[in-house]
Design an enzyme around this catalytic site. Structure first.
Site, mmCIF file in Angstrom:
data_model
loop_
_atom_site.group_PDB
_atom_site.id
_atom_site.type_symbol
_atom_site.label_atom_id
_atom_site.label_comp_id
_atom_site.label_asym_id
_atom_site.label_seq_id
_atom_site.Cartn_x
_atom_site.Cartn_y
_atom_site.Cartn_z
ATOM 1 N N ASP A 1 44.374 56.557 87.031
ATOM 2 C CA ASP A 1 44.769 56.873 85.128
ATOM 3 C C ASP A 1 44.446 57.862 84.905
ATOM 4 O O ASP A 1 42.945 58.847 84.726
ATOM 5 C CB ASP A 1 43.454 55.440 84.772
ATOM 6 N N HIS B 1 45.285 56.845 79.768
ATOM 7 C CA HIS B 1 44.042 56.581 78.637
ATOM 8 C C HIS B 1 42.691 57.843 79.010
ATOM 9 O O HIS B 1 42.840 58.283 79.582
ATOM 10 C CB HIS B 1 42.910 55.349 79.205
ATOM 11 N N SER C 1 48.003 50.419 74.439
ATOM 12 C CA SER C 1 46.663 49.930 75.262
ATOM 13 C C SER C 1 46.096 51.794 75.081
ATOM 14 O O SER C 1 44.495 51.730 74.854
ATOM 15 C CB SER C 1 47.403 50.699 77.090
#
Length: 432
Positions: A407, A410, A157
């Site tokens: 998160d 990312h 990712s």
């Protein structure tokens, strides 16, 4: 420094702030050369717009052994730049701010759309410690450097995060066309865009172990991963002969563990679930084998560039992932405030070691260039650039839940990951 945005009070946040032989006599040649250089210098001094950076002479004219000859036009600055070490400096308005919604980024990375109120995380640029400056991303320069090429991001990712950043940076300046996207919009396992003005294609291949894997990596309801270290990933492996520039990025899933195979034979496991009685092999050896398999499949008798990206760490900083206070820092770490821990150094070293080993193995008619995109230091210093709780629109619209997933891995788009592509551009321009 050290400030943090507080999700418990969204309104109390800091606002963004290188000759042909000369057939004349040497004196005449010298007079002509001096005259030309003088005129060129006068033009630069008088005609360059104020506030712009005057270009270096290219080609450079040098006097060597009493003869004039043209030498490489690569600026001396580019030869000595080391982008892997440096610091973040405050530079409002430095970076291009694209509309992430328009370029179809993953919704949970579209921080502005989701209502993150502070934008100061966009106003920092990476200053290399070598003293040179890393230029802001130039979409035209990138497309010129990759004209007619297929640029592919292969990995997890974080590879997708960088791929989507590149897509946004390019499409903000040049028209793009969606060529293919997986039917399931939540997986985004493969997508491809074309930039017709330069004949460039940009693809992303979901392959968190780089090599072929089955199990949890494809189905979240499965508890274990099965990884075939000797086999390239299905998608990119089938398309490898079409790829001109490959950016390979994977670390996090290899850390998590899997059952590892050579052919159909299990060679060991790392962090395998209970019930699997296999020899423990750790993560270092499998990671080396995965990179090796990838590079060997991508090696070619035609010019090709394989870029191995280093580890980009998370910033949960010991907090649980469902804490609304995870990664709420609003500024980069200052130099000396955050040091690389041993695992970040080890993971970065693995990439350098495999790149060196791949170059040593490159013999015969191979024209594959191996490079390292070292983003570890610059990434570890940006705890402020993650979506945090802003993975969904207006997370506090109905109050503040006690538990809320954050998160902290990312990066927001736009955000610090755009710098990965600024460095990638310099790697590719050096190739050209």
């Amino acid at each position: 420094m050290g400030a943090s945005y507080q999700p418990l009070d969204p309104h109390n946040l800091k606002p963004s702030s290188k000759n042909p032989p000369c057939f004349l006599s040497k004196p005449v040649c010298a007079w002509l050369v001096c005259g030309f250089l003088s005129l060129a210098l006068l033009h630069l001094l008088c005609c360059s717009p104020a506030g712009t950076q005057r270009p270096a002479f290219s080609p450079l004219l040098q006097y060597i052994n009493n003869t004039y000859s043209f030498v490489s036009s690569e600026p001396e600055e580019e030869k000595k730049c080391n982008y892997s070490e440096g610091k973040w400096v405050w530079s409002p308005g430095y970076a291009r701010r694209y509309n992430a919604t328009e370029c179809n980024v993953k919704e949970s990375h579209d921080c502005i759309r989701n209502g993150r109120p502070d934008t100061g995380y966009l106003d920092w640029r990476w200053q290399p410690a070598s003293g040179c400056r890393l230029p802001a991303f130039d979409a035209g320069a990138f497309l010129a450097a990759t004209r007619g090429n297929h640029v592919a991001f292969i990995g997890d990712s974080m590879a997708r995060n960088q791929a989507q950043s590149l897509l946004c940076l390019l499409s903000a300046a040049f028209p793009s066309r969606l060529v293919y996207r997986d039917a399931d919009p939540h997986k985004h396992n493969l997508w491809r865009y074309a930039f017709p003005t330069h004949g460039v294609t940009v693809s992303y291949y979901w392959n968190p172990f780089i090599v072929k894997s089955t199990g949890k990596s494809e189905d979240e309801n499965v508890q274990e991963n099965h990884v075939h270290l000797d086999t390239p990933g299905d998608g990119w492996g089938a398309d490898a002969d079409t790829i001109d520039v490959a950016v390979v990025s994977a670390s996090h899933w290899l850390l998590n563990g899997a059952v590892y195979y050579n052919g159909s034979v299990v060679v060991g496991a790392h962090n395998a679930p209970a019930g699997f009685n296999y020899t423990g092999v750790g993560y270092v050896w499998p990671m080396k084998m995965a990179y090796r398999t990838a590079v060997e499949r991508l090696s070619s008798s035609r010019p090709r560039t394989v870029v191995l990206a280093t580890f980009s760490p998370a910033h949960f900083e010991g907090r649980p992932s469902d804490s609304p206070t995870a990664c709420t820092k609003m500024e980069p770490y200052e130099e000396g405030e955050k040091e690389l821990d041993w695992i970040c150094k080890e993971l970065r070293d693995i990439v350098y070691e495999e790149a060196k080993a791949a170059r040593a193995r490159s013999v015969g008619d191979s024209k594959t260039r191996i490079e390292v995109l070292d983003v570890t230091k610059l990434a570890v210093m940006r705890p402020d650039g993650h979506p945090s709780v802003y993975m969904h629109r207006d997370p506090f619209a109905h109050g503040v839940p006690e538990r809320m997933y954050s998160d902290c891995l990312h990066f927001c788009l736009p955000g610090p990951v755009d710098t990965f592509n600024e460095i990638l551009l310099q790697i590719l321009r050096k190739r050209r």
